[in-house]
Design a protein around this motif. Structure first.
Motif, short mmCIF file in Angstrom:
data_model
loop_
_atom_site.label_atom_id
_atom_site.label_comp_id
_atom_site.label_asym_id
_atom_site.label_seq_id
_atom_site.Cartn_x
_atom_site.Cartn_y
_atom_site.Cartn_z
N LEU A 60 0.83 -1.20 0.00
CA LEU A 60 0.00 0.00 0.00
C LEU A 60 0.86 1.26 0.00
O LEU A 60 0.41 2.33 -0.41
N ALA A 61 2.10 1.13 0.49
CA ALA A 61 3.00 2.29 0.56
C ALA A 61 4.06 2.26 -0.54
O ALA A 61 4.47 3.30 -1.05
N LEU A 62 4.52 1.06 -0.92
CA LEU A 62 5.52 0.90 -1.96
C LEU A 62 4.84 0.29 -3.18
O LEU A 62 3.67 -0.08 -3.14
N THR A 63 5.58 0.15 -4.27
CA THR A 63 5.04 -0.61 -5.38
C THR A 63 5.07 -2.09 -5.00
O THR A 63 5.88 -2.51 -4.15
N PRO A 64 4.22 -2.93 -5.60
CA PRO A 64 4.23 -4.35 -5.26
C PRO A 64 5.60 -5.00 -5.45
O PRO A 64 6.02 -5.82 -4.62
N VAL A 65 6.31 -4.65 -6.51
CA VAL A 65 7.63 -5.23 -6.75
C VAL A 65 8.59 -4.83 -5.64
O VAL A 65 9.37 -5.66 -5.13
N GLU A 66 8.58 -3.56 -5.23
CA GLU A 66 9.45 -3.10 -4.15
C GLU A 66 9.13 -3.83 -2.85
O GLU A 66 10.05 -4.25 -2.11
N ALA A 67 7.84 -3.99 -2.55
CA ALA A 67 7.44 -4.66 -1.31
C ALA A 67 7.91 -6.10 -1.30
O ALA A 67 8.45 -6.60 -0.30
N VAL A 68 7.70 -6.81 -2.40
CA VAL A 68 8.08 -8.22 -2.49
C VAL A 68 9.58 -8.39 -2.33
O VAL A 68 10.06 -9.25 -1.58
N LEU A 69 10.36 -7.57 -3.02
CA LEU A 69 11.82 -7.70 -2.95
C LEU A 69 12.35 -7.33 -1.57
O LEU A 69 13.27 -7.98 -1.05
N ALA A 70 11.79 -6.29 -0.94
CA ALA A 70 12.24 -5.90 0.39
C ALA A 70 12.00 -7.03 1.39
O ALA A 70 12.86 -7.34 2.24
N ILE A 71 10.84 -7.66 1.30
CA ILE A 71 10.53 -8.75 2.23
C ILE A 71 11.41 -9.96 1.96
O ILE A 71 11.85 -10.64 2.90
N ASN A 72 11.70 -10.25 0.70
CA ASN A 72 12.60 -11.36 0.40
C ASN A 72 13.98 -11.14 1.01
O ASN A 72 14.60 -12.08 1.52
#
Length: 252
Positions: free
Chosen positions: A48-60
């Motif tokens: 909701l705050a980042l782009t989906p790609v950014e969120a997924v990569l940060a969590i990985n």
């Protein structure tokens, strides 16, 4: 130049960083308590705050680093099936990330929230016997978990029922899931790098949040095993369901 320490952390705004901090700490606590839930809880919120790609990569990145700190537990307690599932996850992650990169952000956020909601039902499903499922089921879990790793940093929906849904020791289930999720995270990082979508600012944000991951995971681990199994499953399911519903409400 004005001093704005929170207004420009690797290009992220203060509001984005604050949301990431709160969500990361809560998701890490649940992960420490259960062995899963980090991506399921955190992706819908971060997306909701980042782009989906950014969120997924940060969590990985955060999940991969966390798994490395628990390698002894994985090697000692994990079920053999975790190696097979983990290998298939690695192979199927890149196609999932390519699909995410080609999906419009709003649609991707909706799909990610729906995936998180599916985990709610999976956790609350009735338990089965301790027998390991057959080769076809195990392979299907590995491939689907890999696709979901790339698309949503969520290998959990197929993996959690595979272990938590069986009458096996809780520590075996937890260690097996941690091992698979660690491999999934590494595959996600590698795929993001190969596809050219992993930016340095995502790495910086992930490293800045990682101490919170360690703290939340440690506190959650202290509570692991101190609650009855039925209560544990119900509470975790309720948290996962609430996170998914909250993400859906925000999207609507």
């Amino acid at each position: 130049m004005p001093n704005r320490p929170l207004e420009d952390l690797a290009g992220f705004s203060a509001a984005q960083v604050a949301l990431a901090v709160a969500a990361t700490l809560g998701a890490a606590f649940i992960r420490g308590l259960t062995g899963f839930g980090f991506g399921i809880l955190l992706v819908p919120v971060l997306a909701l705050a980042l782009t989906p790609v950014e969120a997924v990569l940060a969590i990985n990145i955060m999940a991969g680093l966390l798994a490395l700190t628990e390698i002894r537990l994985i090697l000692r307690e994990a079920e053999r099936s975790a190696l097979t599932i983990g290998a298939l996850v690695v192979l199927a992650t890149a196609p999932g990330l390519m699909l995410l990169d080609a999906t419009p952000p709003d649609l991707a956020r909706l799909l990610i929230a729906l995936i998180a909601l599916s985990a709610f039902a999976a956790v609350l499903a009735p338990k089965r016997g301790p027998e390991q499922p057959g080769v076809v089921t195990t392979a299907a879990v590995g491939v689907s978990a890999g696709l979901l790793t790339g698309f949503a940093a969520m290998p959990g929906p197929p993996v959690v029922p595979y272990y938590v849904g069986r009458a096996i020791p809780r520590m075996t289930a937890k260690a097996s899931m941690i091992g698979i999720f660690g491999l999934a995270a590494m595959a996600g990082i590698g795929s993001g790098t190969a596809l050219g979508v992993l930016e340095w600012r995502i790495v910086v944000l992930s490293l800045a949040l990682f101490p919170l991951v360690l703290l939340g995971n440690w506190v959650g681990s202290l509570a692991f095993g101190k609650v009855e199994d039925a209560v544990w499953r119900t509470c975790v399911g309720a948290v996962l369901g609430a996170a998914a519903i909250a993400a859906l409400v925000r999207l609507v």
